[in-house]
Design a protein around this motif. Structure first.
Motif, PDB file in Angstrom:
ATOM      1  N   LEU A 112       0.827  -1.209   0.000  1.00 36.31           N
ATOM      2  CA  LEU A 112       0.000   0.000   0.000  1.00 36.31           C
ATOM      3  C   LEU A 112       0.862   1.260   0.000  1.00 36.31           C
ATOM      4  N   GLY A 113       2.111   1.111   0.473  1.00 37.38           N
ATOM      5  CA  GLY A 113       2.978   2.280   0.571  1.00 37.38           C
ATOM      6  C   GLY A 113       2.751   3.039   1.865  1.00 37.38           C
ATOM      7  N   LEU A 114       2.393   2.320   2.932  1.00 42.35           N
ATOM      8  CA  LEU A 114       2.193   2.941   4.251  1.00 42.35           C
ATOM      9  C   LEU A 114       3.425   2.688   5.116  1.00 42.35           C
ATOM     10  N   ASP A 115       3.645   3.590   6.074  1.00 42.99           N
ATOM     11  CA  ASP A 115       4.838   3.497   6.914  1.00 42.99           C
ATOM     12  C   ASP A 115       4.763   2.282   7.844  1.00 42.99           C
ATOM     13  N   ARG A 116       5.789   1.456   7.741  1.00 39.95           N
ATOM     14  CA  ARG A 116       5.856   0.259   8.578  1.00 39.95           C
ATOM     15  C   ARG A 116       5.955   0.547  10.067  1.00 39.95           C
ATOM     16  N   ARG A 117       6.492   1.709  10.381  1.00 33.75           N
ATOM     17  CA  ARG A 117       6.688   2.018  11.810  1.00 33.75           C
ATOM     18  C   ARG A 117       5.366   2.042  12.559  1.00 33.75           C
ATOM     19  N   ASP A 118       4.279   2.269  11.810  1.00 31.36           N
ATOM     20  CA  ASP A 118       2.955   2.322  12.441  1.00 31.36           C
ATOM     21  C   ASP A 118       2.282   0.950  12.486  1.00 31.36           C
ATOM     22  N   TRP A 119       3.033  -0.134  12.206  1.00 31.74           N
ATOM     23  CA  TRP A 119       2.345  -1.411  11.951  1.00 31.74           C
ATOM     24  C   TRP A 119       1.503  -1.894  13.129  1.00 31.74           C
ATOM     25  N   GLN A 120       1.988  -1.668  14.371  1.00 26.70           N
ATOM     26  CA  GLN A 120       1.203  -2.181  15.508  1.00 26.70           C
ATOM     27  C   GLN A 120      -0.113  -1.422  15.669  1.00 26.70           C
ATOM     28  N   GLN A 121      -0.043  -0.109  15.433  1.00 27.72           N
ATOM     29  CA  GLN A 121      -1.249   0.709  15.519  1.00 27.72           C
ATOM     30  C   GLN A 121      -2.229   0.321  14.393  1.00 27.72           C
ATOM     31  N   VAL A 122      -1.718   0.182  13.176  1.00 31.75           N
ATOM     32  CA  VAL A 122      -2.571  -0.206  12.051  1.00 31.75           C
ATOM     33  C   VAL A 122      -3.162  -1.594  12.305  1.00 31.75           C
ATOM     34  N   ALA A 123      -2.344  -2.495  12.852  1.00 31.03           N
ATOM     35  CA  ALA A 123      -2.816  -3.858  13.154  1.00 31.03           C
ATOM     36  C   ALA A 123      -3.957  -3.814  14.169  1.00 31.03           C
ATOM     37  N   ALA A 124      -3.854  -2.943  15.152  1.00 29.77           N
ATOM     38  CA  ALA A 124      -4.909  -2.831  16.176  1.00 29.77           C
ATOM     39  C   ALA A 124      -6.207  -2.302  15.545  1.00 29.77           C
ATOM     40  N   TRP A 125      -6.091  -1.280  14.706  1.00 26.29           N
ATOM     41  CA  TRP A 125      -7.284  -0.758  14.029  1.00 26.29           C
ATOM     42  C   TRP A 125      -7.871  -1.820  13.097  1.00 26.29           C
ATOM     43  N   HIS A 126      -7.004  -2.471  12.346  1.00 27.16           N
ATOM     44  CA  HIS A 126      -7.455  -3.511  11.415  1.00 27.16           C
ATOM     45  C   HIS A 126      -8.163  -4.628  12.183  1.00 27.16           C
ATOM     46  N   GLY A 127      -7.659  -4.922  13.401  1.00 27.22           N
ATOM     47  CA  GLY A 127      -8.289  -5.944  14.247  1.00 27.22           C
ATOM     48  C   GLY A 127      -9.743  -5.606  14.545  1.00 27.22           C
ATOM     49  N   GLY A 128     -10.007  -4.326  14.808  1.00 21.51           N
ATOM     50  CA  GLY A 128     -11.386  -3.877  15.072  1.00 21.51           C
ATOM     51  C   GLY A 128     -12.266  -4.008  13.842  1.00 21.51           C
ATOM     52  N   VAL A 129     -11.705  -3.648  12.672  1.00 21.56           N
ATOM     53  CA  VAL A 129     -12.439  -3.765  11.409  1.00 21.56           C
ATOM     54  C   VAL A 129     -12.774  -5.235  11.146  1.00 21.56           C
ATOM     55  N   ALA A 130     -11.767  -6.099  11.303  1.00 21.15           N
ATOM     56  CA  ALA A 130     -11.951  -7.537  11.054  1.00 21.15           C
ATOM     57  C   ALA A 130     -12.980  -8.122  12.023  1.00 21.15           C
ATOM     58  N   GLU A 131     -12.933  -7.683  13.285  1.00 22.91           N
ATOM     59  CA  GLU A 131     -13.885  -8.190  14.286  1.00 22.91           C
ATOM     60  C   GLU A 131     -15.319  -7.848  13.877  1.00 22.91           C
ATOM     61  N   PHE A 132     -15.509  -6.634  13.379  1.00 21.01           N
ATOM     62  CA  PHE A 132     -16.847  -6.190  12.965  1.00 21.01           C
ATOM     63  C   PHE A 132     -17.378  -7.065  11.823  1.00 21.01           C
ATOM     64  N   ILE A 133     -16.525  -7.290  10.823  1.00 18.11           N
ATOM     65  CA  ILE A 133     -16.950  -8.031   9.627  1.00 18.11           C
ATOM     66  C   ILE A 133     -17.182  -9.509   9.954  1.00 18.11           C
ATOM     67  N   THR A 134     -16.360 -10.041  10.874  1.00 14.40           N
ATOM     68  CA  THR A 134     -16.391 -11.495  11.086  1.00 14.40           C
ATOM     69  C   THR A 134     -17.171 -11.937  12.320  1.00 14.40           C
ATOM     70  N   SER A 135     -17.769 -10.979  13.063  1.00  8.91           N
ATOM     71  CA  SER A 135     -18.557 -11.391  14.234  1.00  8.91           C
ATOM     72  C   SER A 135     -20.013 -11.573  13.826  1.00  8.91           C
ATOM     73  N   LEU A 136     -20.589 -12.676  14.261  1.00 10.96           N
ATOM     74  CA  LEU A 136     -22.003 -12.897  13.946  1.00 10.96           C
ATOM     75  C   LEU A 136     -22.892 -12.205  14.977  1.00 10.96           C
ATOM     76  N   THR A 137     -22.352 -12.020  16.190  1.00 14.77           N
ATOM     77  CA  THR A 137     -23.113 -11.309  17.226  1.00 14.77           C
ATOM     78  C   THR A 137     -22.145 -10.345  17.901  1.00 14.77           C
ATOM     79  N   LEU A 138     -22.463  -9.070  17.900  1.00 14.22           N
ATOM     80  CA  LEU A 138     -21.599  -8.055  18.524  1.00 14.22           C
ATOM     81  C   LEU A 138     -22.379  -7.322  19.605  1.00 14.22           C
ATOM     82  N   THR A 139     -21.763  -7.151  20.785  1.00 14.17           N
ATOM     83  CA  THR A 139     -22.411  -6.338  21.825  1.00 14.17           C
ATOM     84  C   THR A 139     -22.298  -4.871  21.392  1.00 14.17           C
ATOM     85  N   PRO A 140     -23.166  -4.007  21.907  1.00 18.00           N
ATOM     86  CA  PRO A 140     -23.068  -2.578  21.553  1.00 18.00           C
ATOM     87  C   PRO A 140     -21.674  -1.996  21.836  1.00 18.00           C
TER      88      PRO A 140
END
Length: 406
Positions: free
Chosen positions: A144-172
Motif C-alpha cells: 500500500l505504501g504505508l509506513d511500517r513504523r505504524d504497523w502495531q497501531q494499524v494492526a490494532a485498528w485492522h483488528g477492530g475492522v476484522a472483528e466487525f466483519i467477522t462477528s455474527l453477534t456483537l455487543t453494543p
C-alpha cells in the motif's frame, strides 16, 4: 419451514471450539441449518455452497452493506456489480499481478528474512505471533505504501475492522469499539491519500488515487474503502494459512519429507491446507428470491452463510475428505488459486477474493524460504494446539522448535 435443530447451534461454544466435529452431521441431517438468533441460514453441502457463490444474480452481496460497509467507510468490491465492479476490481488486481507482483516478491522475501533472523539462532519461534501476524501486516503496508513504523497501531485498528466483519453477534460496546477503530484508520489514511494525489508513487494507494473509472477519479471514500478492503483481504488468510500449512506437515512427517525432497509439491501442500482447513470459514450472501436447497425453502431477502469448511469436506466432492493428503487426485493444484479451484476457500466466481494471486505468491514464497531454514521442525514440548474463529479461523499460536542456525 426450516428444520430447527434445537439441540445444536453454530453460535454455541461447543461449535466454536471444534467446528469440524459437526460438519458431517450438518451436511447429512441439517444441510440448511437455521439460526433464529441471527435469522440466518447455514449451508454445508459443497453443491449448495458452490451454487450460491457462482450465481451472483440470485445470491447477492447486499448483506455486506450491513456487515462491512460501516467499517470499510464505503462500499467494498464485493458489493459492486457490472462495469463499476469490473473497472475497480481490475485496478486492484493489477496491483497484485504481473510486474507489480514480481516487485512485491522481492519485498516479501526481504521482509520474511528480516523477521525470521532473530529466531534462527534460538532454534524456536511462534510461527503465528512472532512471525505470521507481523509479516502479513508488514507486507500489506509495503504494497500500500504505508509506513511500517505504524504497523502495531494499524494492526490494532485492522483488528477492530476484522472483528466487525467477522462477528455474527456483537455487543453494543464491541460494535462501538470496531467503528472507532475504523474511524481512526480512516483519519490515518486521509492525509496519505491527499499526499498521493499530489505526488503519486509506485504503491497501490497511488494507483487507486490516480485511477479513473468512466473518466472520473475515485473519491477519498472510494479509495479508503478499497485500502481497508485490501488490508483485510491480504492479511487475514496469509498468516493463518502459513501456520496451518506447517502444522499439517509436522503432523504428517512423511508428507513433510516428500515436500522437502520435492519443492514442486509445496503448491499441492498449500492447496490441500486451504481445502482441509480454510482460513475463511463463512461467506455471507443475500437470497434474492425464494430458493429451495435440499428440500427447504429459504425466503427472499434472507441471509445465507456458505460454510466453506464443511463444503470442502463433503464426500460428494472429495474422496476421504477428512484426511490431509497432498497427493489427492481431486485437488486440482494448478487451479487452486483460481475461481476454478475445486476447494472453495477463496470463494469462487465473480467475487472470488481479489488478493488470491498475491496470497498464493506470499504463502509459497515464505514457505519455500522457511522450510530449509527450519530443519528438524517440530511442535515445542508441552504445546496444546488451539484454534479460534467462526468466520475466519486459525491457530492462536504455533510454537515450533528446530535446529538452531548459527
Amino acid at each position: 419451514m426450516p428444520v430447527v435443530d434445537t439441540g445444536f447451534s453454530v453460535l454455541s461454544e461447543d461449535f466454536a471450539a471444534a467446528p469440524y466435529r459437526y460438519f458431517a452431521r450438518l451436511r447429512e441431517q441439517a444441510p440448511v441449518h437455521y439460526e433464529p438468533a441471527i435469522d440466518s441460514y447455514f449451508l454445508s453441502r459443497y453443491e449448495d455452497v458452490k451454487r450460491v457463490l457462482t450465481d451472483h444474480e440470485a445470491f447477492s452481496t447486499e448483506t455486506l452493506q450491513v456487515r462491512a460497509e460501516p467499517v470499510m467507510r464505503g462500499p467494498v468490491l464485493a458489493q459492486m456489480t457490472g462495469a463499476e465492479h469490473t473497472a475497480k476490481r481490475r485496478i486492484v488486481v493489477r496491483a497484485f499481478t504481473g510486474r507489480a507482483l514480481q516487485d512485491q516478491m522481492r519485498v516479501i522475501r526481504a521482509t520474511a528474512a528480516e523477521l525470521v533472523a532473530p529466531f534462527l539462532p534460538l532454534g524456536r519461534m511462534d510461527l503465528v505471533n512472532d512471525f505470521g501476524k507481523p509479516f502479513a501486516i508488514h507486507v500489506t503496508l509495503d504494497v500500500l505504501g504505508l509506513d511500517r513504523r505504524d504497523w502495531q497501531q494499524v494492526a490494532a485498528w485492522h483488528g477492530g475492522v476484522a472483528e466487525f466483519i467477522t462477528s455474527l453477534t456483537l455487543t453494543p460496546e464491541r460494535r462501538r469499539h470496531c467503528t472507532d477503530c475504523a474511524e481512526q484508520l480512516e483519519a490515518h489514511l486521509l492525509p496519505v491519500i491527499e499526499q498521493r494525489r499530489r505526488d503519486p508513487g509506485e504503491d497501490l494507494i497511488s494507483t487507486l488515487c490516480t485511477a479513473e473509472f468512466d473518466g472520473i477519479a475515485m473519491s477519498d471514500r472510494d479509495v479508503t474503502a478499497l485500502i481497508i478492503n485490501v488490508l483485510a483481504a491480504a492479511t487475514e488468510p496469509a498468516d493463518k494459512t502459513l501456520a496451518l500449512l506447517f502444522k499439517h506437515l509436522i503432523d504428517h512427517p512423511e508428507q513433510l519429507a516428500r515436500v522437502r525432497r520435492d519443492p514442486d509439491l509445496l503448491a499441492a501442500a498449500i492447496a490441500e491446507t486451504l481445502r482441509y482447513t480454510p482460513p475463511v470459514q463463512l461467506v455471507p450472501r443475500q437470497v434474492e428470491g425464494d430458493t429451495v436447497f435440499a428440500g427447504t425453502t429459504v425466503p427472499a431477502g434472507a441471509t445465507v452463510f456458505c460454510m466453506i469448511g464443511a463444503a470442502n469436506r463433503d464426500p460428494d466432492a472429495f474422496t476421504a475428505p477428512d484426511t490431509f493428503d497432498i497427493h489427492r487426485p481431486d485437488l486440482g493444484t494448478a487451479r487452486s488459486f483460481t475461481a476454478a479451484a475445486e476447494h472453495l476457500s477463496f470463494g469462487t466466481g465473480l467475487h472470488q477474493c481479489v488478493g488470491t494471486a498475491f496470497a498464493r505468491a506470499e504463502i509459497e514464497t515464505v514457505a519455500a524460504m522457511l522450510l530449509p531454514l527450519l530443519d528438524q521442525v517440530r511442535h515445542s514440548p508441552g504445546f496444546r494446539y488451539q484454534e479460534a474463529g467462526l468466520y475466519t479461523r486459525g491457530p492462536l499460536a504455533l510454537p515450533l522448535d528446530f535446529t538452531a542456525v548459527h
